[in-house]
Design an enzyme around this catalytic site. Sequence first.
Site, PDB file in Angstrom:
ATOM      1  N   LYS A  22       0.849  -1.209   0.000  1.00  0.00           N
ATOM      2  CA  LYS A  22       0.000   0.000   0.000  1.00  0.00           C
ATOM      3  C   LYS A  22       0.879   1.251   0.000  1.00  0.00           C
ATOM      4  CE  LYS A  22      -1.529   1.396   4.176  1.00  0.00           C
ATOM      5  NZ  LYS A  22      -1.212   2.782   4.550  1.00  0.00           N
ATOM      6  N   ASN A  23       1.937   1.242   0.804  1.00  0.00           N
ATOM      7  CA  ASN A  23       2.743   2.457   0.974  1.00  0.00           C
ATOM      8  C   ASN A  23       3.725   2.702  -0.164  1.00  0.00           C
ATOM      9  OD1 ASN A  23       1.302   2.924   3.251  1.00  0.00           O
ATOM     10  ND2 ASN A  23       2.922   2.390   4.689  1.00  0.00           N
ATOM     11  N   ARG A  92      -4.860  10.462   5.234  1.00  0.00           N
ATOM     12  CA  ARG A  92      -3.898  11.556   5.304  1.00  0.00           C
ATOM     13  C   ARG A  92      -2.797  11.438   4.247  1.00  0.00           C
ATOM     14  NH1 ARG A  92       0.311  11.393   7.437  1.00  0.00           N
ATOM     15  NH2 ARG A  92       0.135  13.523   8.197  1.00  0.00           N
ATOM     16  N   CYS A 116      -4.185  11.706  13.460  1.00  0.00           N
ATOM     17  CA  CYS A 116      -4.885  10.418  13.475  1.00  0.00           C
ATOM     18  C   CYS A 116      -4.580   9.785  14.837  1.00  0.00           C
ATOM     19  CB  CYS A 116      -4.398   9.536  12.328  1.00  0.00           C
ATOM     20  SG  CYS A 116      -2.734   8.945  12.570  1.00  0.00           S
ATOM     21  N   ARG A 121       0.796  13.985  13.403  1.00  0.00           N
ATOM     22  CA  ARG A 121       1.149  13.800  11.994  1.00  0.00           C
ATOM     23  C   ARG A 121       1.294  15.143  11.244  1.00  0.00           C
ATOM     24  NH1 ARG A 121      -0.345   8.516  10.708  1.00  0.00           N
ATOM     25  NH2 ARG A 121       1.187   8.571   9.033  1.00  0.00           N
ATOM     26  N   PRO A 122       2.156  16.030  11.690  1.00  0.00           N
ATOM     27  CA  PRO A 122       2.327  17.333  11.021  1.00  0.00           C
ATOM     28  C   PRO A 122       2.881  17.169   9.600  1.00  0.00           C
ATOM     29  CG  PRO A 122       4.084  16.975  12.591  1.00  0.00           C
ATOM     30  CD  PRO A 122       3.132  15.837  12.771  1.00  0.00           C
ATOM     31  N   ILE A 123       2.733  18.222   8.792  1.00  0.00           N
ATOM     32  CA  ILE A 123       3.323  18.191   7.442  1.00  0.00           C
ATOM     33  C   ILE A 123       4.243  19.404   7.235  1.00  0.00           C
ATOM     34  CG2 ILE A 123       1.483  16.849   6.325  1.00  0.00           C
ATOM     35  CD1 ILE A 123       0.392  19.587   5.279  1.00  0.00           C
ATOM     36  N   ASP A 124       4.739  19.949   8.347  1.00  0.00           N
ATOM     37  CA  ASP A 124       5.602  21.150   8.260  1.00  0.00           C
ATOM     38  C   ASP A 124       6.826  20.916   7.376  1.00  0.00           C
ATOM     39  OD1 ASP A 124       6.168  19.369  10.517  1.00  0.00           O
ATOM     40  OD2 ASP A 124       7.869  20.685  10.882  1.00  0.00           O
ATOM     41  N   LEU A 125       7.393  19.708   7.436  1.00  0.00           N
ATOM     42  CA  LEU A 125       8.604  19.437   6.635  1.00  0.00           C
ATOM     43  C   LEU A 125       8.268  19.426   5.136  1.00  0.00           C
ATOM     44  CD1 LEU A 125      10.178  16.614   8.859  1.00  0.00           C
ATOM     45  CD2 LEU A 125      10.703  19.076   8.886  1.00  0.00           C
ATOM     46  N   ASP A 307       5.746   0.269  11.907  1.00  0.00           N
ATOM     47  CA  ASP A 307       4.502  -0.386  11.463  1.00  0.00           C
ATOM     48  C   ASP A 307       4.436  -1.845  11.882  1.00  0.00           C
ATOM     49  OD1 ASP A 307       4.207   1.425   8.302  1.00  0.00           O
ATOM     50  OD2 ASP A 307       3.862   1.996  10.386  1.00  0.00           O
ATOM     51  N   LEU A 329       9.088   6.886  16.687  1.00  0.00           N
ATOM     52  CA  LEU A 329       8.619   7.704  15.562  1.00  0.00           C
ATOM     53  C   LEU A 329       7.326   8.451  15.826  1.00  0.00           C
ATOM     54  CD1 LEU A 329      10.711   5.791  14.107  1.00  0.00           C
ATOM     55  CD2 LEU A 329       9.494   6.353  12.058  1.00  0.00           C
ATOM     56  N   ARG A 399      -8.223  -0.831   5.400  1.00  0.00           N
ATOM     57  CA  ARG A 399      -7.467   0.218   4.706  1.00  0.00           C
ATOM     58  C   ARG A 399      -6.162  -0.320   4.146  1.00  0.00           C
ATOM     59  NH1 ARG A 399      -6.762   5.666   7.835  1.00  0.00           N
ATOM     60  NH2 ARG A 399      -5.459   5.831   5.989  1.00  0.00           N
TER      61      ARG A 399
HETATM   62  C1  EPZ Z   1       4.678   6.837   6.419  1.00  0.00           C
HETATM   63  O1  EPZ Z   1       3.906   7.818   7.060  1.00  0.00           O
HETATM   64  C2  EPZ Z   1       3.777   5.604   6.319  1.00  0.00           C
HETATM   65  N1  EPZ Z   1       2.593   5.924   5.514  1.00  0.00           N
HETATM   66  C3  EPZ Z   1       3.363   5.168   7.728  1.00  0.00           C
HETATM   67  O2  EPZ Z   1       2.608   3.972   7.581  1.00  0.00           O
HETATM   68  C4  EPZ Z   1       4.626   4.847   8.525  1.00  0.00           C
HETATM   69  O3  EPZ Z   1       4.252   4.497   9.834  1.00  0.00           O
HETATM   70  C5  EPZ Z   1       5.535   6.080   8.549  1.00  0.00           C
HETATM   71  O4  EPZ Z   1       5.833   6.496   7.195  1.00  0.00           O
HETATM   72  C6  EPZ Z   1       6.857   5.801   9.247  1.00  0.00           C
HETATM   73  O5  EPZ Z   1       7.509   4.743   8.607  1.00  0.00           O
HETATM   74  C7  EPZ Z   1       2.721   5.947   4.182  1.00  0.00           C
HETATM   75  O6  EPZ Z   1       3.780   5.722   3.622  1.00  0.00           O
HETATM   76  C8  EPZ Z   1       1.470   6.270   3.411  1.00  0.00           C
HETATM   77  P1  EPZ Z   1       6.741  10.222   8.395  1.00  0.00           P
HETATM   78  P2  EPZ Z   1       4.426   9.374   7.083  1.00  0.00           P
HETATM   79  O7  EPZ Z   1       6.511  11.508   7.676  1.00  0.00           O
HETATM   80  O8  EPZ Z   1       5.168   9.669   5.845  1.00  0.00           O
HETATM   81  C9  EPZ Z   1       7.218  13.440  11.812  1.00  0.00           C
HETATM   82  C10 EPZ Z   1       0.780   2.549   7.875  1.00  0.00           C
HETATM   83  O9  EPZ Z   1       0.497   1.886   8.859  1.00  0.00           O
HETATM   84  N2  EPZ Z   1       6.964  14.454  10.771  1.00  0.00           N
HETATM   85  O10 EPZ Z   1       7.901   9.370   7.968  1.00  0.00           O
HETATM   86  O11 EPZ Z   1       3.244  10.207   7.426  1.00  0.00           O
HETATM   87  C11 EPZ Z   1       5.988  12.577  12.103  1.00  0.00           C
HETATM   88  O12 EPZ Z   1       5.126  13.220  13.031  1.00  0.00           O
HETATM   89  C12 EPZ Z   1       1.227   3.983   8.020  1.00  0.00           C
HETATM   90  O13 EPZ Z   1       0.776   2.113   6.708  1.00  0.00           O
HETATM   91  C13 EPZ Z   1       7.052  15.794  11.105  1.00  0.00           C
HETATM   92  O14 EPZ Z   1       7.320  16.153  12.251  1.00  0.00           O
HETATM   93  O15 EPZ Z   1       5.425   9.336   8.299  1.00  0.00           O
HETATM   94  C14 EPZ Z   1       6.616  11.318  12.659  1.00  0.00           C
HETATM   95  O16 EPZ Z   1       6.912  11.530  14.022  1.00  0.00           O
HETATM   96  C15 EPZ Z   1       1.026   4.474   9.428  1.00  0.00           C
HETATM   97  N3  EPZ Z   1       6.798  16.724  10.139  1.00  0.00           N
HETATM   98  C16 EPZ Z   1       7.944  11.196  11.889  1.00  0.00           C
HETATM   99  O17 EPZ Z   1       8.197  12.507  11.338  1.00  0.00           O
HETATM  100  C17 EPZ Z   1       6.495  16.363   8.852  1.00  0.00           C
HETATM  101  O18 EPZ Z   1       6.301  17.269   7.995  1.00  0.00           O
HETATM  102  C18 EPZ Z   1       7.904  10.187  10.735  1.00  0.00           C
HETATM  103  O19 EPZ Z   1       6.791  10.523   9.965  1.00  0.00           O
HETATM  104  C19 EPZ Z   1       6.406  14.989   8.528  1.00  0.00           C
HETATM  105  C20 EPZ Z   1       6.657  14.040   9.499  1.00  0.00           C
END
Ligand code: EPZ
Length: 420
Positions: A22-23, A92, A116, A121-125, A307, A329, A399
């Site tokens: 899926k990812n 998301r 969630c 789950r911020p998107i600031d980066l 995960d 994480l 999902r």
């Molecule tokens: C991806 O989510 C996966 N989803 C998640 O899988 C997985 O748990 C996660 O990566 C970690 O491996 C998909 O690929 C669709 P991150 P993502 O951005 O990209 C922080 C599942 O079960 N962060 O790598 O959203 C964040 O809060 C799902 O299939 C910021 O602070 O995760 C977290 O603490 C659940 N600012 C860390 O980074 C940002 O702008 C890692 O998040 C982005 C992230």
Amino acid sequence: MDFLQIRGRRPLSGSVTISGAKNAALPLIAATILAREKVAISNLPDVKDIQTLLKLLDNLGARFEYGQNRAVIDTSAIESTVAKYDIVRTMRASILVLGPLLARFGHCEVSLPGGCAIGQRPIDLHLKAMERMGAEITIKSGYVVARAPKGLRGTTIIFDKITVTGTENVVMAAALAQGKTTIINPAKEPEVTQLCRVLKESGVEIEGIESDELTIYGTGGEPIEMVNISVIPDRIEAGTYLCAGAITNSQITVRECEPDHLEAVIVKLMEMGFPVEKGDGEITIYPTEKIYPVEIITSEYPGFPTDMQAQFMALSLLADGTSIIEERLFENRFMHASELMRFGATIQLKGSIATVIGPTKLYGADVMATDLRASSALVLAGLAAEGVTNVHRIYHLDRGYERLEKKLQGLGADIVRLKG
Ligand code: EPZ
């Protein structure tokens, strides 16, 4: 609402075929926004999140055929770049259309995904990176409004924190930017690697794939001729079924998987006493005399995947001793602990550390899924518990796990989906 009913303590046997990841599929579907012509994607998992993202593309005006784990997507007819709240709020990962829409059309509005169960789950980066590439970003009534009228320009992006979808968004944006983009500290998950390889095979110059420094030479706004794609196997689904074999102390084989993507998971299963054999595209797990406790710290790939944390918490309930699980994480990814305690588990939570006291005799219970991977942990516990377990709110499971109960039935589990 549907729920799964499991009669536990049945040994499993045989083999299970793993679906596409899926990812990996989600960013690849988003990447079709960069393509000039139709793109065929096969080995898609038949799960809700894929249907949701295809529905989002449909709303933008893209056309596609979808069925039998395959989609042919034509984004040349996209006439809107607004990713609406009612879809984004259900998944998301819709944020993955931000980079490609901005790169292809120079503007887009994407509803803020919101948090969630597992965290804020911020998107600031993501947003900071787009601004570094020349976009103007504002937040208006819950939407990210992004503009890049002169197109995006290559630059150097340093990710202070590794982000999977953040890296994917920048890679896709950089593919059509003017000039060179270097990403320092990118995510190196196999799903990110497949996106980079597909773009490279589609003519985008990319260097440093799987390294700590990724360089992408953009086409300067020209859409690309994307190659046809077959999605890589889902390493988390494969790991989940290996845990199903472990928690029922059975010999099972997971087929059509990529063993190299599961190194950290295999090492931890072996540390817990389970013999594990890697084959060509398959992995077999064997029963053990004694299940040893484990120490787990989740981290970015190739470290132990977050995960798989919930699934290993369920398995550690049977270990002969105390296991320690540290979730590094996400700030709230222990929601499954309170549900596991309904089976009789003893789990102490202190901040990001869970201490699991084993071994525990598990008794079937009514439990409630809270997020995708937590749901699979509850199913695993049900397989090991005495008596009947009912897992509710399994829309979380649907999902990301294709035909989970059918695949477990195929391994000999006594599990049915009932209407609640
Ligand atoms: C991806 O989510 C996966 N989803 C998640 O899988 C997985 O748990 C996660 O990566 C970690 O491996 C998909 O690929 C669709 P991150 P993502 O951005 O990209 C922080 C599942 O079960 N962060 O790598 O959203 C964040 O809060 C799902 O299939 C910021 O602070 O995760 C977290 O603490 C659940 N600012 C860390 O980074 C940002 O702008 C890692 O998040 C982005 C992230």
